[in-house]
Design a protein around this motif. Structure first.
Motif, PDB file in Angstrom:
ATOM      1  N   ALA A  44     -25.956  -2.960  10.898  1.00 40.60           N
ATOM      2  CA  ALA A  44     -26.309  -2.663   9.504  1.00 40.60           C
ATOM      3  C   ALA A  44     -25.296  -3.242   8.531  1.00 40.60           C
ATOM      4  O   ALA A  44     -25.606  -3.451   7.359  1.00 40.60           O
ATOM      5  CB  ALA A  44     -26.403  -1.151   9.312  1.00 40.60           C
ATOM      6  N   PHE A  45     -24.072  -3.537   9.024  1.00 38.11           N
ATOM      7  CA  PHE A  45     -23.014  -3.966   8.112  1.00 38.11           C
ATOM      8  C   PHE A  45     -22.638  -5.438   8.244  1.00 38.11           C
ATOM      9  O   PHE A  45     -21.812  -5.935   7.468  1.00 38.11           O
ATOM     10  CB  PHE A  45     -21.768  -3.103   8.320  1.00 38.11           C
ATOM     11  CG  PHE A  45     -22.016  -1.642   8.067  1.00 38.11           C
ATOM     12  CD1 PHE A  45     -22.459  -1.206   6.829  1.00 38.11           C
ATOM     13  CD2 PHE A  45     -21.816  -0.713   9.070  1.00 38.11           C
ATOM     14  CE1 PHE A  45     -22.689   0.147   6.593  1.00 38.11           C
ATOM     15  CE2 PHE A  45     -22.038   0.631   8.841  1.00 38.11           C
ATOM     16  CZ  PHE A  45     -22.483   1.062   7.602  1.00 38.11           C
ATOM     17  N   GLY A  46     -23.144  -6.120   9.225  1.00 33.01           N
ATOM     18  CA  GLY A  46     -22.878  -7.557   9.346  1.00 33.01           C
ATOM     19  C   GLY A  46     -21.443  -7.910   9.688  1.00 33.01           C
ATOM     20  O   GLY A  46     -20.963  -8.978   9.306  1.00 33.01           O
ATOM     21  N   GLU A  47     -20.754  -7.023  10.409  1.00 33.86           N
ATOM     22  CA  GLU A  47     -19.347  -7.298  10.736  1.00 33.86           C
ATOM     23  C   GLU A  47     -19.176  -8.020  12.068  1.00 33.86           C
ATOM     24  O   GLU A  47     -18.157  -8.667  12.290  1.00 33.86           O
ATOM     25  CB  GLU A  47     -18.554  -5.987  10.790  1.00 33.86           C
ATOM     26  CG  GLU A  47     -18.479  -5.273   9.468  1.00 33.86           C
ATOM     27  CD  GLU A  47     -18.067  -3.820   9.634  1.00 33.86           C
ATOM     28  OE1 GLU A  47     -17.164  -3.387   8.935  1.00 33.86           O
ATOM     29  OE2 GLU A  47     -18.667  -3.115  10.480  1.00 33.86           O
ATOM     30  N   ALA A  48     -20.136  -7.886  12.963  1.00 32.24           N
ATOM     31  CA  ALA A  48     -19.992  -8.453  14.310  1.00 32.24           C
ATOM     32  C   ALA A  48     -20.082  -9.969  14.274  1.00 32.24           C
ATOM     33  O   ALA A  48     -20.699 -10.548  13.387  1.00 32.24           O
ATOM     34  CB  ALA A  48     -21.064  -7.882  15.226  1.00 32.24           C
ATOM     35  N   TRP A  49     -19.453 -10.603  15.248  1.00 28.09           N
ATOM     36  CA  TRP A  49     -19.550 -12.046  15.420  1.00 28.09           C
ATOM     37  C   TRP A  49     -20.486 -12.331  16.576  1.00 28.09           C
ATOM     38  O   TRP A  49     -20.633 -11.528  17.502  1.00 28.09           O
ATOM     39  CB  TRP A  49     -18.195 -12.636  15.751  1.00 28.09           C
ATOM     40  CG  TRP A  49     -17.176 -12.569  14.660  1.00 28.09           C
ATOM     41  CD1 TRP A  49     -17.153 -11.733  13.580  1.00 28.09           C
ATOM     42  CD2 TRP A  49     -15.990 -13.354  14.578  1.00 28.09           C
ATOM     43  NE1 TRP A  49     -16.039 -11.961  12.817  1.00 28.09           N
ATOM     44  CE2 TRP A  49     -15.301 -12.943  13.414  1.00 28.09           C
ATOM     45  CE3 TRP A  49     -15.446 -14.357  15.365  1.00 28.09           C
ATOM     46  CZ2 TRP A  49     -14.098 -13.508  13.020  1.00 28.09           C
ATOM     47  CZ3 TRP A  49     -14.237 -14.921  14.983  1.00 28.09           C
ATOM     48  CH2 TRP A  49     -13.582 -14.504  13.813  1.00 28.09           C
ATOM     49  N   THR A  50     -21.091 -13.538  16.536  1.00 29.61           N
ATOM     50  CA  THR A  50     -21.923 -13.966  17.655  1.00 29.61           C
ATOM     51  C   THR A  50     -21.031 -14.563  18.755  1.00 29.61           C
ATOM     52  O   THR A  50     -19.868 -14.921  18.508  1.00 29.61           O
ATOM     53  CB  THR A  50     -22.934 -15.034  17.210  1.00 29.61           C
ATOM     54  OG1 THR A  50     -22.196 -16.190  16.781  1.00 29.61           O
ATOM     55  CG2 THR A  50     -23.820 -14.525  16.079  1.00 29.61           C
ATOM     56  N   LYS A  51     -21.618 -14.707  19.930  1.00 29.26           N
ATOM     57  CA  LYS A  51     -20.867 -15.317  21.034  1.00 29.26           C
ATOM     58  C   LYS A  51     -20.412 -16.741  20.693  1.00 29.26           C
ATOM     59  O   LYS A  51     -19.233 -17.070  20.896  1.00 29.26           O
ATOM     60  CB  LYS A  51     -21.745 -15.308  22.294  1.00 29.26           C
ATOM     61  CG  LYS A  51     -21.041 -15.706  23.537  1.00 29.26           C
ATOM     62  CD  LYS A  51     -21.961 -15.455  24.721  1.00 29.26           C
ATOM     63  CE  LYS A  51     -21.577 -16.307  25.891  1.00 29.26           C
ATOM     64  NZ  LYS A  51     -22.536 -16.221  26.975  1.00 29.26           N
ATOM     65  N   PRO A  52     -21.294 -17.610  20.135  1.00 29.04           N
ATOM     66  CA  PRO A  52     -20.811 -18.945  19.773  1.00 29.04           C
ATOM     67  C   PRO A  52     -19.690 -18.924  18.728  1.00 29.04           C
ATOM     68  O   PRO A  52     -18.773 -19.747  18.771  1.00 29.04           O
ATOM     69  CB  PRO A  52     -22.066 -19.640  19.213  1.00 29.04           C
ATOM     70  CG  PRO A  52     -23.208 -18.908  19.832  1.00 29.04           C
ATOM     71  CD  PRO A  52     -22.748 -17.493  19.972  1.00 29.04           C
ATOM     72  N   GLN A  53     -19.753 -17.977  17.800  1.00 25.94           N
ATOM     73  CA  GLN A  53     -18.670 -17.874  16.807  1.00 25.94           C
ATOM     74  C   GLN A  53     -17.343 -17.550  17.498  1.00 25.94           C
ATOM     75  O   GLN A  53     -16.309 -18.137  17.191  1.00 25.94           O
ATOM     76  CB  GLN A  53     -18.988 -16.785  15.772  1.00 25.94           C
ATOM     77  CG  GLN A  53     -20.006 -17.213  14.733  1.00 25.94           C
ATOM     78  CD  GLN A  53     -20.411 -16.062  13.821  1.00 25.94           C
ATOM     79  OE1 GLN A  53     -20.547 -14.915  14.252  1.00 25.94           O
ATOM     80  NE2 GLN A  53     -20.617 -16.364  12.554  1.00 25.94           N
ATOM     81  N   CYS A  54     -17.399 -16.622  18.455  1.00 25.36           N
ATOM     82  CA  CYS A  54     -16.174 -16.262  19.187  1.00 25.36           C
ATOM     83  C   CYS A  54     -15.672 -17.442  20.009  1.00 25.36           C
ATOM     84  O   CYS A  54     -14.472 -17.747  20.010  1.00 25.36           O
ATOM     85  CB  CYS A  54     -16.433 -15.071  20.120  1.00 25.36           C
ATOM     86  SG  CYS A  54     -16.793 -13.551  19.252  1.00 25.36           S
ATOM     87  N   GLN A  55     -16.590 -18.101  20.699  1.00 29.97           N
ATOM     88  CA  GLN A  55     -16.181 -19.230  21.546  1.00 29.97           C
ATOM     89  C   GLN A  55     -15.552 -20.338  20.708  1.00 29.97           C
ATOM     90  O   GLN A  55     -14.545 -20.921  21.091  1.00 29.97           O
ATOM     91  CB  GLN A  55     -17.393 -19.769  22.319  1.00 29.97           C
ATOM     92  CG  GLN A  55     -17.816 -18.841  23.437  1.00 29.97           C
ATOM     93  CD  GLN A  55     -19.148 -19.233  24.044  1.00 29.97           C
ATOM     94  OE1 GLN A  55     -20.051 -19.674  23.334  1.00 29.97           O
ATOM     95  NE2 GLN A  55     -19.280 -19.046  25.347  1.00 29.97           N
ATOM     96  N   GLY A  56     -16.156 -20.626  19.557  1.00 28.85           N
ATOM     97  CA  GLY A  56     -15.621 -21.673  18.686  1.00 28.85           C
ATOM     98  C   GLY A  56     -14.225 -21.331  18.200  1.00 28.85           C
ATOM     99  O   GLY A  56     -13.306 -22.152  18.250  1.00 28.85           O
ATOM    100  N   LEU A  57     -14.060 -20.118  17.764  1.00 32.00           N
ATOM    101  CA  LEU A  57     -12.768 -19.684  17.249  1.00 32.00           C
ATOM    102  C   LEU A  57     -11.697 -19.740  18.333  1.00 32.00           C
ATOM    103  O   LEU A  57     -10.551 -20.148  18.090  1.00 32.00           O
ATOM    104  CB  LEU A  57     -12.947 -18.256  16.718  1.00 32.00           C
ATOM    105  CG  LEU A  57     -11.912 -17.608  15.802  1.00 32.00           C
ATOM    106  CD1 LEU A  57     -10.732 -17.053  16.534  1.00 32.00           C
ATOM    107  CD2 LEU A  57     -11.451 -18.568  14.697  1.00 32.00           C
TER     108      LEU A  57
END
Ligand SMILES: CC(C)(COP(=O)(O)OP(=O)(O)OC[C@H]1O[C@@H](n2cnc3c(N)ncnc32)[C@H](O)[C@@H]1OP(=O)(O)O)[C@@H](O)C(=O)NCCC(=O)NCCS
Length: 163
Positions: free
Chosen positions: A27-40
């Motif tokens: 509901a708050f849009g705080e989580a990251w996606t798996k590709p976002q984590c992998q990229g970072l």
């Protein structure tokens, strides 16, 4: 209950995502996606500390150090393991490892109204800025992000100043 912390990297993204999916309310849009984590996690200075309870994934802290600045990018504990000191232990480990790498300040962003603010305030963080409408929730609603910072220097002669 045996709580263990260990440092990891990109190979641990699957384990991180278990907590990501459970701890962060969409509901708050705080989580990251798996590709976002992998990229970072391919970037220099980034690491994750993973918490387990009796060998089960329980939470993580994702961090980055650039020169003398550190950022706590994400902190999450699975709901079943919350309220047992794991979030505080992950935060303290992040502070310690950032300090060891030469960082002098730790920054983070947190949604206005997030209960994690209690943890950050009790750990000595101060508000240094606000980004309006930074988080976009599931239904498009926007939420402000507060930028918090704390000094990592143990030396009492140094005083952290608000911007
Ligand atoms: C924030 C979060 C990581 C805390 O993890 P946790 O393991 O439950 O935290 P702890 O048990 O270590 O609690 C630490 C302190 O936080 C505070 N706290 C935690 N949850 C709280 C709540 N719901 N209400 C009030 N205070 C709370 C307490 O002051 C507690 O201090 P205490 O040790 O004196 O009791 C966890 O609630 C979480 O994953 N939330 C969802 C994800 C999120 O929003 N992350 C932060 C933004 S990146």
């Amino acid at each position: 209950m045996s709580i263990a912390l260990r440092e990891g990297g990109i190979r641990d993204v699957e384990e991180m995502m278990i907590t990501m999916d459970e701890a962060f309310d969409a509901a708050f849009g705080e989580a990251w996606t798996k590709p976002q984590c992998q990229g970072l996690m391919t970037l220099p200075g980034v690491w994750v500390t993973l918490a387990t309870v009796d060998g089960e994934p329980a939470g993580f802290a994702l961090n980055r150090v650039i020169c003398d600045e550190a950022e706590l990018l994400l902190l999450g504990v699975r709901p079943a393991y919350q309220g047992r000191g794991i979030g505080r232990a992950l935060l303290e480990r992040s502070r310690e490892l950032a300090r060891q790498q030469g960082a002098e300040r730790l920054h983070l962003e947190v949604r206005h109204g997030n209960k994690a603010l209690f943890l950050y305030q009790s750990a000595g963080f101060s508000e240094v800025g606000r980004r309006r409408g930074y988080y976009r929730g599931r239904d498009g609603q926007l939420f402000d992000a507060l930028t918090l910072a704390s000094s990592l220097l143990i030396d009492d002669r140094y005083t952290f100043h608000r911007k």
